[in-house]
Design a protein around this motif. Structure first.
Motif, PDB file in Angstrom:
ATOM      1  N   THR A 297       0.840  -1.198   0.000  1.00  0.00           N
ATOM      2  CA  THR A 297       0.000   0.000   0.000  1.00  0.00           C
ATOM      3  C   THR A 297       0.874   1.246   0.000  1.00  0.00           C
ATOM      4  O   THR A 297       2.011   1.228   0.452  1.00  0.00           O
ATOM      5  CB  THR A 297      -0.924   0.047   1.231  1.00  0.00           C
TER       6      THR A 297
ATOM      7  N   ARG B  18      -0.789   6.784   1.292  1.00  0.00           N
ATOM      8  CA  ARG B  18      -2.179   7.237   1.350  1.00  0.00           C
ATOM      9  C   ARG B  18      -3.146   6.085   1.594  1.00  0.00           C
ATOM     10  O   ARG B  18      -4.351   6.270   1.600  1.00  0.00           O
ATOM     11  CB  ARG B  18      -2.566   7.942   0.062  1.00  0.00           C
TER      12      ARG B  18
ATOM     13  N   ARG C  10      -3.572   3.439  -0.368  1.00  0.00           N
ATOM     14  CA  ARG C  10      -4.071   2.829  -1.598  1.00  0.00           C
ATOM     15  C   ARG C  10      -3.224   1.614  -1.955  1.00  0.00           C
ATOM     16  O   ARG C  10      -2.036   1.568  -1.678  1.00  0.00           O
ATOM     17  CB  ARG C  10      -4.008   3.827  -2.748  1.00  0.00           C
TER      18      ARG C  10
ATOM     19  N   GLN D  82      -1.048  -0.756  -4.277  1.00  0.00           N
ATOM     20  CA  GLN D  82      -0.173  -0.613  -5.428  1.00  0.00           C
ATOM     21  C   GLN D  82      -0.263  -1.877  -6.261  1.00  0.00           C
ATOM     22  O   GLN D  82      -0.346  -2.973  -5.723  1.00  0.00           O
ATOM     23  CB  GLN D  82       1.282  -0.433  -5.001  1.00  0.00           C
TER      24      GLN D  82
END
Length: 57
Positions: free
Chosen positions: A3, A6, A8, A10
């Protein structure tokens, strides 16, 4: 899957054609220009394997 800072996920199996650092990395790795990588992403999609195959073809 890793991640980002942020939070999110990858996906290292894809090349983000709009991200200059990813395009530069792939261009250096394959020994081609950034434009060649961008054209390969447009032609083959953003799958790293497909982009690399497109460049070598």
């Amino acid at each position: 899957m890793a991640t980002t800072s942020r939070g999110r996920a990858q996906d290292r199996g894809k090349v983000a054609g709009g991200q200059d650092h990813e395009v530069k990395y792939e261009a250096k790795k394959e020994g081609v220009s950034k434009d060649t990588v961008k054209k390969a992403v447009k032609g083959a999609g953003n799958s790293r394997k497909k982009v690399e195959a497109e460049i070598r073809h």
